[in-house]
Design an enzyme around this catalytic site. Structure first.
Site, PDB file in Angstrom:
ATOM      1  N   GLU A  84       0.811  -1.221   0.000  1.00  0.00           N
ATOM      2  CA  GLU A  84       0.000   0.000   0.000  1.00  0.00           C
ATOM      3  C   GLU A  84       0.844   1.271   0.000  1.00  0.00           C
ATOM      4  OE1 GLU A  84      -3.781  -0.157   2.583  1.00  0.00           O
ATOM      5  OE2 GLU A  84      -2.636  -1.919   3.179  1.00  0.00           O
ATOM      6  N   ASP A 157      -1.941  -4.383   3.725  1.00  0.00           N
ATOM      7  CA  ASP A 157      -2.012  -4.542   5.183  1.00  0.00           C
ATOM      8  C   ASP A 157      -2.898  -5.726   5.585  1.00  0.00           C
ATOM      9  OD1 ASP A 157      -0.348  -2.418   5.479  1.00  0.00           O
ATOM     10  OD2 ASP A 157      -1.865  -0.995   6.121  1.00  0.00           O
ATOM     11  N   ASP A 159      -5.455  -6.530   7.331  1.00  0.00           N
ATOM     12  CA  ASP A 159      -6.736  -6.274   7.992  1.00  0.00           C
ATOM     13  C   ASP A 159      -7.825  -6.255   6.924  1.00  0.00           C
ATOM     14  OD1 ASP A 159      -6.288  -3.891   6.673  1.00  0.00           O
ATOM     15  OD2 ASP A 159      -6.085  -2.670   8.475  1.00  0.00           O
ATOM     16  N   GLU A 161      -9.489  -3.829   5.536  1.00  0.00           N
ATOM     17  CA  GLU A 161      -9.308  -2.841   4.481  1.00  0.00           C
ATOM     18  C   GLU A 161      -8.196  -3.265   3.530  1.00  0.00           C
ATOM     19  OE1 GLU A 161      -9.490   2.013   4.122  1.00  0.00           O
ATOM     20  OE2 GLU A 161      -9.203   1.063   6.068  1.00  0.00           O
ATOM     21  N   TYR A 372       2.185  -4.916  13.396  1.00  0.00           N
ATOM     22  CA  TYR A 372       1.051  -4.203  12.817  1.00  0.00           C
ATOM     23  C   TYR A 372       0.221  -3.546  13.912  1.00  0.00           C
ATOM     24  CZ  TYR A 372      -2.672  -3.135   9.528  1.00  0.00           C
ATOM     25  OH  TYR A 372      -3.579  -2.462   8.733  1.00  0.00           O
ATOM     26  N   ARG A 374      -2.895  -2.145  13.900  1.00  0.00           N
ATOM     27  CA  ARG A 374      -4.365  -2.212  13.965  1.00  0.00           C
ATOM     28  C   ARG A 374      -4.753  -3.607  14.426  1.00  0.00           C
ATOM     29  NH1 ARG A 374      -3.417   0.763   9.172  1.00  0.00           N
ATOM     30  NH2 ARG A 374      -3.997   2.951   9.427  1.00  0.00           N
ATOM     31  N   HIS A 421      -4.018 -10.762  14.527  1.00  0.00           N
ATOM     32  CA  HIS A 421      -2.708 -10.154  14.703  1.00  0.00           C
ATOM     33  C   HIS A 421      -2.261 -10.297  16.149  1.00  0.00           C
ATOM     34  CE1 HIS A 421      -4.151  -8.504  11.020  1.00  0.00           C
ATOM     35  NE2 HIS A 421      -4.937  -7.637  11.600  1.00  0.00           N
TER      36      HIS A 421
END
Length: 829
Positions: A84, A157, A159, A161, A372, A374, A421
């Site tokens: 990203e 990433d 997650d 999103e 990570y 989040r 995570h």
């Protein structure tokens, strides 16, 4: 003809480029050279250099990949890794070696269209995705690179999103089975190698959960915002989760306004034993909790207590152990960074993203410093625990190292914790904050130090306190002294939690009490009555708002930063003294939403929707079913809204029917216009032109030192529908107006002032007031701040998601980062 041959020759040269080392492209003209060097914002990690004229010998085949998992040496094409962020691309590129090309999407490439709903409600809520206009070139470059690659690894990433971004990219590539998903929970050599060796398929359930959230938010925002335009003013917006957060702030403000303070008194005795002072407070009055309402009663108690010796009745000692807190989750990191460092949630997440994606660490190059950021989990890898325990044993000694590894339980009330995570921790405990300080800026250092200390402390022994309670029974009165002292500091050797003023006192806050035994009489220095008043609940701070959102299950921790930032950017709430208060506009917006959709913006309903989105990710619920269950009641509520009644209720126009038009005597009514509702004559616009604003609270004119350029009269600052402007005081005899200067001289001509202006299409920009003699303009707001490099008074201020707030000199271009304060007013597209 010659030109045609030259074009063919260039095409042949370009065709040879796939044979070069992956990640290196050939540039044969200046424009392509600039693109290769990143001048157009491209995200390729390897810098492409224009070679000499077409080589006559065959280029070498690429070397075999240096990283485990294979890089595509088989066909000479290599592998394309898609991430990203350009920073993340650079860090990962260091570990990949030859055989890999890394490109960055720089966020989402595809989304719902901007100017229409983009959701087919009648056909299973099918979304219509389009390529974001600004990302068309990026997507084209990714497609081209994918076509020339043996396989494609989507490393966005880990997650929801990130999964959705990977899914969108895959949908645009025609590589079929060549496209796989890899997850980097931390960006280290071992983690990257492990991820490449274990590629996965895209998790469709995660994609569906994110898709359901996106469609749900679009339905709510697209359908409810027009009500704000009709009832308040054009340009406002409502969000599914942000409106509930606004509700919490507005309802807290309402509680504060309705609160009636109650007087009460407390009585403290200042005592002494062996020259050591301590305090005891009146604990019981006639066997009950004391409720003293006035000064006379308080002073009477003091007078009686002074006549009685303070003899120790009981002494109770105990031992309290405080276990180390777990390593950070997203929400606890945001809360603690707000309390200890004064960071907003947005600043915390931005800096954490930088630490995760990679920081230049001397000769090592870019290194990912934390896992990570989040996450809802406090789980930690066994290898990381072992490293932390080894460090604790060596640095602090065996007393600070528990016999067994500490296992923390998640503290989230929702049982559906996203445990994909680990907790937020340093990727390498041996990278101490002090060892990295020279490579980090001040904010990065503070946040990394906070994360590092919290993680290491989470594996240390508990802090141990000795608590003491001493009662002095004086008959009608019982005074109690409470104290504590540290027996063993444990994890406090490294880390202390922060507390806000409204939070209860902790053991560390209690002073020690001298050794006392039953029957012992202590010296009374004085007994003091103190007046108090009950206080209303405090306004939310950044930390307490995040804590409340999580407690209620509203939104996800990864969205809290954007929720809070949106409320501030749209001026629905302000943060004065680090406490949130709703603006008049914010309160009006909430009133409209509350009257129109009481169920949709209910706290319990919003939390239930989050729970259902978790069920979609777990495969227990179809995403279309979630949207279908929501849409039915929502559509009915939407149809039931009476805009005229809504305007009358929200703006309190109950007496409008009694008023008459001052021009023709007709009745007055509410009309909706381009800029929102207004009051007009019933015969408007054909027979009578009378109108007036809905609100009577006109902003008063402000005097200035400016002089009218046409008549020489003084000018004042007035406020109109487009904001503030300078107007002549002789209006209407003189109608001269001009924009308000910003206090910055034009960097081009050096004579004119810069001011805010508008294009014909209504877009704001900032330009020289000497136009057309001087045509200088910029989209970003100039601020009267001196450049630290050249001293010019004038820097343009802008805010981006990746960098935050920055200022750039209008004269020399020197750029600096600034602290996040009030929302930055940038030009909306």
């Amino acid at each position: 003809m010659a030109a045609k041959k030259e074009a063919v020759k260039r095409k042949k040269v370009d065709a040879q480029s796939p044979g070069l080392a992956p990640g290196v492209s050939v540039a044969t003209n200046p424009a392509r050279k600039r693109r290769a060097a990143g001048g157009d914002g491209g995200a390729e990690t390897a810098v492409a250099v224009a070679p000499p004229p077409a080589p006559k010998r065959r280029p070498r085949k690429p070397k075999a990949p240096a990283t485990g998992g294979g890089g595509g040496g088989g066909g000479g094409k290599g592998a394309l890794v898609i991430v990203e962020s350009p920073t993340k691309a650079k860090t990962i590129g260091k570990y990949l070696g030859a055989g890999y090309t890394v490109k960055a999407t720089v966020g989402h490439l595809r989304d719902l269209p901007q100017r229409k709903l983009g959701v087919d409600v009648e056909n299973g809520f099918t979304p219509e995705y389009v390529t974001i206009k600004e990302k068309a070139k990026t997507l084209a470059e990714i497609k081209k690179a994918a076509k020339a690659s043996e396989r494609v690894l989507l490393a966005t990433d880990p997650d929801r999103e990130g999964e959705a971004i990977a899914w969108h990219v895959a949908s645009q590539l025609s590589n079929g089975g060549k496209v796989r998903r890899v997850l980097f929970h931390e960006i280290t050599k071992d983690a990257v190698a492990h991820a490449l060796a274990h590629p996965l398929d895209i998790d469709q359930r995660k994609v569906d959960a994110q898709q359901a959230r996106r469609v749900l938010d679009r339905l709510v925002g697209y359908k409810t915002s027009p009500l704000l335009w009709k009832s308040i003013k054009t340009g406002l917006s409502a969000g599914r989760v942000q409106t509930v957060a606004l509700r919490l702030i507005c309802e807290r403000e309402e509680e504060i306004r309705k609160f009636v303070p109650q007087e009460y008194w407390t009585i403290e005795a200042d005592l002494e034993k062996d020259a050591q002072a301590f305090q005891a407070r009146l604990h019981k009055l006639d066997g009950k909790k004391p409720e003293i309402k006035d000064e006379a009663t308080a002073r009477a108690i003091v007078a009686d207590a002074l006549k009685i010796p303070f003899k120790v009745t009981t002494v109770e000692k105990g031992e309290r152990r405080r276990a180390a807190p777990p390593p950070f989750r997203t929400s606890t990191l945001q809360q603690e960074a707000a309390k200890q460092l004064g960071f907003s949630a947005a600043v915390t997440m931005r800096i954490a993203q930088q630490l995760y994606e990679g920081i230049e660490v001397g000769e090592e190059g870019p290194v990912g410093l934390i896992t990570y950021m989040r996450t809802d989990s406090v789980r930690v890898a066994d290898s990381a625990i072992a490293q932390a325990r080894d460090y604790i044993g060596k640095e602090f000694g065996p007393r600070y190292l528990p016999a067994e590894p500490v296992v923390h339980k998640g503290g989230k009330s929702n049982s559906r914790v996203q445990d994909a995570h680990e907790a937020i921790r340093p990727t390498d405990v041996l990278r101490t904050p002090d060892g990295l300080k020279q490579y980090l800026d001040s904010k990065q250092f503070k946040l990394y130090q906070l994360i590092w200390r919290r993680f290491v402390a989470s594996q240390m022994t508990p802090a141990v306190f000795e608590t003491t309670k001493v009662d002095f029974d004086l008959g009608r009165f019982v005074f109690r002294a409470t104290g504590s002292r540290v027996l063993f500091d444990g994890y406090h050797k490294l880390y202390h939690e922060a507390h806000e003023p409204e939070e209860a006192k902790t053991l560390e806050d209690l002073p020690p009490i001298p050794p006392l035994v039953e029957g012992e009489v202590v010296t009374v220095k004085q007994i003091t009555p103190s007046q108090h008043f009950t206080e209303p609940p405090p306004r939310f701070s950044e930390a307490s708002l995040v804590k409340e959102l999580e407690r209620l299950g509203i939104g996800r921790p990864s969205t809290y930063a954007s929720i809070i930032s949106t409320l501030k950017m749209r001026w629905y709430a302000t943060a004065k003294d680090r406490r949130f208060a709703p603006t008049p506009l914010g309160e009006t917006v909430w009133q409209v939403m509350k009257r129109s959709f009481p169920d949709v913006f209910d706290v319990g309903f919003t939390a239930q929707m989050e729970d259902e989105l978790d069920k979609v990710e777990e495969g227990d619920l179809a995403w279309q079913q979630v949207l279908g269950d929501f849409w039915g009641p929502f559509a009915k509520a939407l149809d039931a809204v009476d805009v005229q009644k809504l305007i009358h209720d929200v703006h309190d126009l109950s007496g409008l029917h009694k008023e008459k038009c001052p021009t023709c005597g007709s009745a007055l009514v509410v009309r909706s216009g381009r800029f929102g509702p207004f009051i007009a004559c019933a015969r408007y616009p054909d027979e009578c032109r009378f109108t007036r604003p809905l609100r009577r609270d006109k902003v008063p004119d402000r005097p200035t030192d400016e002089i009218c350029q046409e008549c020489g009269a003084p000018m004042v600052i007035k406020t109109g529908r487009y904001g503030e402007f300078l107007a002549c005081t002789k209006f209407p005899a003189c109608k001269h107006t001009r924009p308000v200067p910003l206090g910055v001289k034009c960097p081009k001509c050096g004579v004119g002032d810069l001011a805010e202006r508008r294009t014909r299409k209504g877009r704001n920009f900032f330009g020289c007031l000497r136009y057309p003699e001087c045509d200088y303009s910029t989209w970003n707001r100039p601020v009267p701040v001196a450049c630290p490099s050249c001293g010019f008074l004038g820097m343009e201020e802008k805010q981006t998601k990746t960098k935050g707030v920055s200022r750039k000199c209008l004269k020399c271009g020197h750029e600096i980062m600034v602290e996040e304060a009030a929302p930055v007013e940038t030009v909306a597209s």
